[in-house]
Scaffold this active site. Structure first.
Site, short mmCIF file in Angstrom:
data_model
loop_
_atom_site.label_atom_id
_atom_site.label_comp_id
_atom_site.label_asym_id
_atom_site.label_seq_id
_atom_site.Cartn_x
_atom_site.Cartn_y
_atom_site.Cartn_z
N SER A 256 38.26 40.39 35.16
CA SER A 256 39.29 40.45 34.13
C SER A 256 39.08 41.69 33.28
O SER A 256 38.00 42.29 33.28
CB SER A 256 39.26 39.20 33.24
OG SER A 256 38.11 39.23 32.41
N LYS A 257 40.13 42.06 32.55
CA LYS A 257 40.06 43.28 31.74
C LYS A 257 39.07 43.17 30.59
O LYS A 257 38.73 44.17 29.97
CB LYS A 257 41.44 43.64 31.21
CG LYS A 257 42.08 42.60 30.32
CD LYS A 257 43.49 43.03 29.94
CE LYS A 257 44.20 41.99 29.09
NZ LYS A 257 45.58 42.38 28.76
#
Length: 491
Positions: A256-257
């Site tokens: 995920s970012k």
């Protein structure tokens, strides 16, 4: 049946690196089987829509070389390929399910749904819509339902899931999957705003577009029983499914970012080469052979088999990606690298350099960098005379007799015509023998004067690239402007 696959992203801002892998596997599978690769934009959730995201998705796919055969701007006879342009179809097909008894109208307000959810939560149960207790066509009857519809009451359409039925489907990667229908909710098919949910639009579009294989991420595996039931409710044959493993961080959490870049455009902007990124992404969960890791797009297509995709999550290792980028970079032609360097220099506001010169520069550094941008960052002296010089390097290598030796060497260099690195090597060695000094006693001061740094590419090769006039100019500048200043500091 011919192979027809689709990549169906939502336009929520950017193309996730996991989305690129899904698109790539669909593309490889289609090309391997002489099939058709379709881009379909699933934009029915207006709360998540981001302006310009569709264009960004298309640009990112195009940059990666994952070109679709049908989709926005490429009509293949199955469009439109943007779901918000297909709303009449979803309305039509949801009504068919009402007519055949496999769906029903529901009139529950959001407050009533939340109350039912809270009751089940208090009972430590996951929420599941209870069609026998809520306000819907089943509990209200057809007469009251028609009255509500005619009065303009807000409604949704829900799938009527059969009770205690084994839902079975075969997944190419995971084998046979069996789920009891009692675990499946009567999901909403058509929302109160007239837009379909993902489940209805997905199934209707896959059927109408004659999709043969649905290749998508593992996160959609729990939804697949719902889709199988929908196919059965319509009386349609379901496509073949293949659910790809998750992409994971090194700590095995979902990529995920929050832990770094995940957008394809970020990797592009950082300087990763397209072919390196595509090669790396292709091997996240699949590898055609254990004895190599560098593959062209053609080789990826020729060797691709869904049956060889792993079930386990694939760790996204940026160190591996960096290594792969380096392998691709050093094997590119100097002319191509010079163009990339020219673009990088322009981006950083630097003046134009001849491609012929930049070819010499990239030849010096292509085995020493991971990104083309590192050449300017690590070796700014290739583009401008150094103004700062490493003082510690000066202290270590500048002796009492260094200045007169360098002055003599400069005169010798001024008199030679051949400034190739091999000739320079020979001439400076001759100079060293004449003065009974070792190479390191002269080469370190030369590096300091010409580059300002203690390390870099081969010194003679660097001098050849910079050219005779530039090297002599820099050496004279240091002798005339810097030596006394640095000697005073040193003393």
């Amino acid at each position: 049946m011919s192979v027809r696959v689709r990549f169906a992203p939502s336009p929520t801002g950017y193309l996730h690196i996991g989305g690129l892998r899904t698109a790539l596997y669909n593309y490889l599978f289609a090309k391997k089987n002489n099939g058709t690769f379709i881009l379909r934009v699933e934009d029915t959730d207006k709360t998540r829509f981001v302006e310009g995201a569709i264009e960004n998705l298309i640009d990112s796919l195009k940059w990666a070389g994952v070109d679709y055969d049908e989709g926005p701007g490429k009509d293949g006879g199955f469009g439109p390929y943007i779901q918000s342009e297909r709303l009449d179809l979803y309305n039509q097909y949801s009504k068919k399910l009402i007519e055949n008894g496999n769906a029903y109208y529901a009139f529950d307000t959001p407050e009533e749904i939340e109350q039912a959810r809270q009751i089940q939560q208090d009972q430590k149960a996951d929420f599941k819509y209870n069609r026998n207790q809520m306000r819907n066509q089943i509990t209200l009857g057809d007469e009251e339902t028609n009255r509500l519809l005619e009065s303009g009451a807000s409604f949704v359409i829900r799938l009527k899931v059969p009770e205690n039925k084994l839902v079975k489907f075969k997944d190419i990667i995971r084998g046979e999957v069996i789920v009891n229908s009692n675990e499946v909710d009567d999901q909403v098919l058509l929302k109160s705003d007239g837009y379909p949910t993902y489940h209805l639009a997905n199934v209707v579009d896959d059927y109408l577009m004659q999709i043969s294989h649905v290749i998508r991420g593992e996160e959609w595996l729990p939804s697949t029983p719902k889709h199988v039931l929908l196919y059965e409710a319509f009386g349609w044959n379901a496509p073949t499914f293949a659910h790809l493993p998750l992409l994971l961080n090194k700590d095995k959490s979902k990529l995920s970012k929050r832990q770094g870049s995940v957008a394809v455009e970020d990797f592009r902007d950082k300087g990763y080469l397209r072919d390196a990124l595509v090669n790396f992404v292709a091997l996240l969960g699949w590898n055609p052979t254990a004895d190599r890791e560098i593959f062209s797009m053609y080789e990826l297509i020729e060797n691709f088999h869904l049956e060889k995709v792993n079930k386990a999550g694939a760790v996204f290792d940026t160190q591996k990606l960096d290594w792969m980028n380096q392998q691709y970079l050093k094997n590119l032609p100097n002319e191509t690298l010079a163009t990339l360097l020219a673009n990088d220099l322009k981006k950083n506001g630097n003046i134009h350099f001849p491609i012929s010169y930049l070819e010499k520069v990239v030849n010096l550094f292509k085995e020493r960098v991971t990104f083309i941008s590192e050449i300017f960052l690590n070796a700014p002296y290739m583009f401008d005379s150094p103004k700062e010089f490493e003082f510690e390097y000066f202290k270590k290598h500048w002796k009492e007799n260094t200045k007169p030796l360098i002055e003599q060497l400069v005169k010798k260099l001024e008199g030679i015509e051949d400034f190739s690195h091999t000739y320079l090597h020979d001439k400076i060695n001759e100079f060293n023998e004449e003065h009974s000094i070792k190479l390191k006693e002269i080469i370190h001061p030369i590096r300091l004067m010409i580059t300002g740094k203690s390390s870099g590419a081969g010194m003679f090769e660097t001098m050849e690239a910079l050219g005779k006039d530039e090297c002599i100019k820099r050496m004279n500048y240091f002798l005339n402007e810097k030596v006394k200043e640095y000697e005073n500091i040193n003393s």
